[in-house]
Design a protein around this motif. Structure first.
Motif, PDB file in Angstrom:
ATOM      1  N   ALA A   1     -38.602 -21.954   5.863  1.00 26.74           N
ATOM      2  CA  ALA A   1     -38.047 -20.631   6.164  1.00 26.74           C
ATOM      3  C   ALA A   1     -38.881 -19.533   5.516  1.00 26.74           C
ATOM      4  O   ALA A   1     -39.126 -18.476   6.111  1.00 26.74           O
ATOM      5  CB  ALA A   1     -36.599 -20.553   5.688  1.00 26.74           C
ATOM      6  N   GLU A   2     -39.333 -19.761   4.278  1.00 23.32           N
ATOM      7  CA  GLU A   2     -40.137 -18.757   3.582  1.00 23.32           C
ATOM      8  C   GLU A   2     -41.487 -18.547   4.251  1.00 23.32           C
ATOM      9  O   GLU A   2     -42.049 -17.450   4.210  1.00 23.32           O
ATOM     10  CB  GLU A   2     -40.328 -19.175   2.124  1.00 23.32           C
ATOM     11  CG  GLU A   2     -39.037 -19.106   1.299  1.00 23.32           C
ATOM     12  CD  GLU A   2     -39.219 -19.670  -0.088  1.00 23.32           C
ATOM     13  OE1 GLU A   2     -40.276 -20.309  -0.347  1.00 23.32           O
ATOM     14  OE2 GLU A   2     -38.316 -19.483  -0.937  1.00 23.32           O
TER      15      GLU A   2
ATOM     16  N   GLY B   1     -41.907 -18.753   7.434  1.00 18.41           N
ATOM     17  CA  GLY B   1     -41.663 -18.211   8.754  1.00 18.41           C
ATOM     18  C   GLY B   1     -41.905 -19.179   9.881  1.00 18.41           C
ATOM     19  O   GLY B   1     -42.150 -18.775  11.019  1.00 18.41           O
TER      20      GLY B   1
ATOM     21  N   ASP C   1     -39.972 -18.803  13.119  1.00 20.56           N
ATOM     22  CA  ASP C   1     -40.291 -17.711  14.035  1.00 20.56           C
ATOM     23  C   ASP C   1     -41.162 -18.166  15.203  1.00 20.56           C
ATOM     24  O   ASP C   1     -41.208 -17.517  16.250  1.00 20.56           O
ATOM     25  CB  ASP C   1     -41.014 -16.585  13.276  1.00 20.56           C
ATOM     26  CG  ASP C   1     -40.078 -15.913  12.264  1.00 20.56           C
ATOM     27  OD1 ASP C   1     -38.852 -16.068  12.421  1.00 20.56           O
ATOM     28  OD2 ASP C   1     -40.581 -15.263  11.344  1.00 20.56           O
TER      29      ASP C   1
ATOM     30  N   GLY D   1     -38.802 -18.824  17.893  1.00 16.98           N
ATOM     31  CA  GLY D   1     -37.674 -17.895  17.851  1.00 16.98           C
ATOM     32  C   GLY D   1     -37.006 -17.694  19.185  1.00 16.98           C
ATOM     33  O   GLY D   1     -35.823 -17.387  19.261  1.00 16.98           O
TER      34      GLY D   1
END
Length: 358
Positions: free
Chosen positions: A112-113, A115, A118, A121
């Motif tokens: 998550a850190e 990304g 994304d 997404g």
């Protein structure tokens, strides 16, 4: 009793259906930070689906391995556990899965850190399936209760004597609440809940040991010589069997064992009073290599203990075979549990003769 999040408050509350809610703040090793993280995660996205879901949704800097271990051992994660063969929450499986759950949560946090989510997404993420829990031996009742005592300071779901009750009454038939003053020596079994060692005017140490068998409590006076010989056995939360004379103490107004003649652990009491370790076996459970597996298992416990007998049953006949004197074994809990688990026999029990100490 139902452990649950109660905003970290150290108190009990009752629900309308009669359950008692135990605040997580009373669990040793679970502080305010971990509790707030758990509460926030549950209020944001609802109840936790499993252990992996719990580890993933809380703040890993607050809820780490030690906190999860304390929660599992206290019973706070029982609703996330499968049931073991005895129908109890399989806490041992949860405990064995904590390392993997923490690693998976840490990896999800790193992803998550960075990304990584994304990149996809615009797509609906497929629901994650929690890994299977490890196949491990369930906790015995004493192990489960000890975990509760270590984390809560009390035995929450039972009494340590529960799993020994039927066996104990074969050689110590009188519960503490039913004892009567008698000059004859009686056998008394109970859990050590209090222990005081003081010195007499002569300077000799004596011990006052309080035993509890769930029906009641009684104080046992252990004189100096007996104390010296049994000091290692006298510890809180230890199940003991004592031989002694029960008398009425006018000062306290209660019964007391003023003359203690012997102090035994459960294994020592079995060795002293049991006539054999009986293994129950049926034709449907008899594996081709049963004899060899039994030999290897018993070999690790051979000693000056109890004889072993195998009772074999099938539809048209049954027989009881007593093994030779060279196959006496130490009748400890570990041996009895391994016979049940490793050999999958129908039953294992101690056969007792008349256990009168006189």
């Amino acid at each position: 009793l139902t452990p649950d999040v109660n905003r970290g408050v150290h108190r009990f509350t009752a629900t309308r259906d009669g359950a008692i809610v135990y605040g997580l703040g009373a669990i040793k090793g679970v502080g305010e930070g971990p509790i707030e993280s758990i509460v926030q995660a549950r209020e944001a996205d609802g109840p936790f689906a499993d252990l992996f879901d719990l580890a993933r949704r809380v703040d890993p800097r607050r809820v780490g391995k030690r906190v999860l271990e304390a929660l599992v051992r206290a019973g706070a994660c029982d609703s996330l556990a499968p049931l073991d063969s005895a129908g109890a929450p399989h806490r041992a499986a949860l405990l064995a899965a904590i390392d993997e759950a923490v690693r998976a949560a840490e990896q999800a946090t790193r992803n998550a850190e960075l990304g990584m989510g994304d990149l996809f997404g615009g797509l609906e993420a497929a629901p994650e399936r929690a890994p299977s829990l490890p196949q491990v031996r369930p906790f015995t009742q004493p192990q489960r209760l000890q975990g509760e005592k270590d984390t809560l300071g009390l035995f929450l779901t039972g009494h340590p004597i529960d799993s020994y009750e039927t066996e104990i009454r074969q050689f110590a038939p009188t519960a503490i609440r039913d004892l009567r003053a008698d000059r004859n020596v009686q056998l008394i079994a109970g859990l050590v809940v209090d222990l005081r060692i003081v010195r007499t005017k002569r300077g000799d140490p004596i011990a006052f040991v309080t035993l509890d068998d769930r029906s009641g409590r009684i104080e046992v006076l252990v004189a100096s010589e007996l104390l010296d010989a049994n000091r290692e056995k006298l510890a809180r939360d230890t199940l003991l069997v004592v031989e002694g004379e029960v008398s009425f103490d006018e000062y306290s107004g209660a019964l007391r064992v003023r003359r203690c003649h012997g102090v035994h652990t459960m294994t020592e009491a079995r060795r002293r009073y049991a006539s054999s370790v009986d293994i129950e076996l049926t034709a449907t459970r008899l594996a081709p290599d049963f004899a060899e597996r039994l030999r290897r298992l018993l070999a690790a416990y051979r000693g000056e203990g109890c004889p072993v007998a195998v009772r074999y049953r099938r539809d048209d006949a049954e027989a009881r075979l007593r093994l030779g004197e060279d196959w006496r074994v130490e009748p400890c809990d570990d041996l009895l549990q391994r016979l049940k688990d490793d050999l999958a026999v129908d039953d294992v029990r101690l056969r007792y003769r008349d256990a009168s100490p006189a």
